[in-house]
Design a protein around this motif. Structure first.
Motif, mmCIF file in Angstrom:
data_model
loop_
_atom_site.group_PDB
_atom_site.id
_atom_site.type_symbol
_atom_site.label_atom_id
_atom_site.label_comp_id
_atom_site.label_asym_id
_atom_site.label_seq_id
_atom_site.Cartn_x
_atom_site.Cartn_y
_atom_site.Cartn_z
ATOM 1 N N LEU A 56 3.401 7.005 9.083
ATOM 2 C CA LEU A 56 4.779 7.169 9.568
ATOM 3 C C LEU A 56 5.775 6.442 8.677
ATOM 4 N N LEU A 57 5.412 5.255 8.235
ATOM 5 C CA LEU A 57 6.302 4.497 7.351
ATOM 6 C C LEU A 57 6.458 5.170 5.992
ATOM 7 N N VAL A 58 5.369 5.709 5.470
ATOM 8 C CA VAL A 58 5.408 6.342 4.155
ATOM 9 C C VAL A 58 6.205 7.645 4.209
ATOM 10 N N GLY A 59 6.270 8.265 5.355
ATOM 11 C CA GLY A 59 7.023 9.506 5.484
ATOM 12 C C GLY A 59 8.495 9.359 5.154
ATOM 13 N N ALA A 60 9.024 8.159 5.237
ATOM 14 C CA ALA A 60 10.441 7.928 4.946
ATOM 15 C C ALA A 60 10.688 7.538 3.485
ATOM 16 N N VAL A 61 9.630 7.367 2.708
ATOM 17 C CA VAL A 61 9.767 6.945 1.310
ATOM 18 C C VAL A 61 10.046 8.167 0.443
ATOM 19 N N PRO A 62 11.005 8.059 -0.495
ATOM 20 C CA PRO A 62 11.307 9.225 -1.348
ATOM 21 C C PRO A 62 10.107 9.705 -2.168
ATOM 22 N N ALA A 63 9.319 8.832 -2.721
ATOM 23 C CA ALA A 63 8.165 9.208 -3.555
ATOM 24 C C ALA A 63 6.893 9.152 -2.731
ATOM 25 N N ARG A 64 6.908 9.764 -1.566
ATOM 26 C CA ARG A 64 5.795 9.604 -0.628
ATOM 27 C C ARG A 64 4.474 10.138 -1.162
ATOM 28 N N GLY A 65 4.482 11.157 -2.003
ATOM 29 C CA GLY A 65 3.232 11.675 -2.552
ATOM 30 C C GLY A 65 2.526 10.652 -3.426
ATOM 31 N N VAL A 66 3.284 9.997 -4.276
ATOM 32 C CA VAL A 66 2.712 8.977 -5.152
ATOM 33 C C VAL A 66 2.253 7.779 -4.330
ATOM 34 N N VAL A 67 3.047 7.394 -3.348
ATOM 35 C CA VAL A 67 2.692 6.249 -2.506
ATOM 36 C C VAL A 67 1.423 6.555 -1.708
ATOM 37 N N ARG A 68 1.336 7.755 -1.170
ATOM 38 C CA ARG A 68 0.130 8.138 -0.430
ATOM 39 C C ARG A 68 -1.095 8.109 -1.335
ATOM 40 N N GLY A 69 -0.959 8.642 -2.552
ATOM 41 C CA GLY A 69 -2.069 8.624 -3.496
ATOM 42 C C GLY A 69 -2.514 7.210 -3.824
ATOM 43 N N ALA A 70 -1.546 6.325 -4.057
ATOM 44 C CA ALA A 70 -1.876 4.929 -4.360
ATOM 45 C C ALA A 70 -2.545 4.262 -3.170
ATOM 46 N N LEU A 71 -2.078 4.562 -1.976
ATOM 47 C CA LEU A 71 -2.699 3.980 -0.784
ATOM 48 C C LEU A 71 -4.127 4.480 -0.589
ATOM 49 N N VAL A 72 -4.374 5.748 -0.874
ATOM 50 C CA VAL A 72 -5.726 6.292 -0.746
ATOM 51 C C VAL A 72 -6.659 5.612 -1.738
ATOM 52 N N VAL A 73 -6.219 5.475 -2.996
ATOM 53 C CA VAL A 73 -7.064 4.845 -4.008
ATOM 54 C C VAL A 73 -7.298 3.371 -3.671
ATOM 55 N N ALA A 74 -6.226 2.655 -3.318
ATOM 56 C CA ALA A 74 -6.378 1.236 -2.977
ATOM 57 C C ALA A 74 -7.260 1.064 -1.737
ATOM 58 N N GLY A 75 -7.123 1.953 -0.770
ATOM 59 C CA GLY A 75 -7.965 1.888 0.423
ATOM 60 C C GLY A 75 -9.425 2.140 0.101
ATOM 61 N N ALA A 76 -9.698 3.115 -0.763
ATOM 62 C CA ALA A 76 -11.082 3.402 -1.140
ATOM 63 C C ALA A 76 -11.697 2.234 -1.904
ATOM 64 N N VAL A 77 -10.930 1.657 -2.830
ATOM 65 C CA VAL A 77 -11.422 0.497 -3.591
ATOM 66 C C VAL A 77 -11.693 -0.662 -2.637
ATOM 67 N N THR A 78 -10.799 -0.881 -1.692
ATOM 68 C CA THR A 78 -10.978 -1.969 -0.736
ATOM 69 C C THR A 78 -12.195 -1.727 0.148
ATOM 70 N N LEU A 79 -12.380 -0.494 0.575
ATOM 71 C CA LEU A 79 -13.536 -0.167 1.421
ATOM 72 C C LEU A 79 -14.845 -0.422 0.687
#
Length: 134
Positions: A56-79
């Motif tokens: 929901l927070l990322v939905g308001a970000v202008p570059a949400r696609g890039v932010v979502r991609g970075a969050l997915v990669v960082a989440g996978a690395v963290t997992l």
């Protein structure tokens, strides 16, 4: 259905049967059930609400696609790194986990964030340099 797919399915079913046989044979079924219940509870009580809130927070970000991609990669690395990051300290044998895993995890996440930031900056600069004609 092709023979290859059927064969792969048969191998998978055989491996699952072997896993069940090992589980029953070792007497650790109770531990596995507890672990599965705990992981389901942790997912439903912690992970899912966290992911939905961040989404929901990322939905308001202008570059949400890039932010979502970075969050997915960082989440996978963290997992992947989580078991090592949560390993008990101090270790009786320091050669078991000899590297500075916390620092290395931070470096990898920092590179992901840096690359995402650079991509957003390049896109922003291109848009400024070449505005769309209307």
């Amino acid at each position: 259905m092709s023979a290859g797919r059927f064969g792969a399915g048969a191998v998978g079913v055989g491996l699952m049967g072997y896993g069940v046989w090992l589980l029953v044979g070792t007497g650790s079924a109770r531990d596995v059930v507890l672990w599965l219940a705990g992981s389901l509870l942790a997912h439903d009580a912690v992970v899912a609400p966290l992911v939905l809130g961040v989404g929901l927070l990322v939905g308001a970000v202008p570059a949400r696609g890039v932010v979502r991609g970075a969050l997915v990669v960082a989440g996978a690395v963290t997992l992947v790194a989580l078991p090592v990051l949560l390993a008990p300290r101090p270790r009786a044998n320091p050669s078991v986990l000899p590297l500075p895993y916390e620092r290395n995890w931070l470096v990898v996440v920092g590179v992901v964030v840096g690359c995402a930031g650079a991509l957003v900056a390049v896109r922003w600069l291109r848009r400024r340099a070449h505005p769309r004609r209307r």
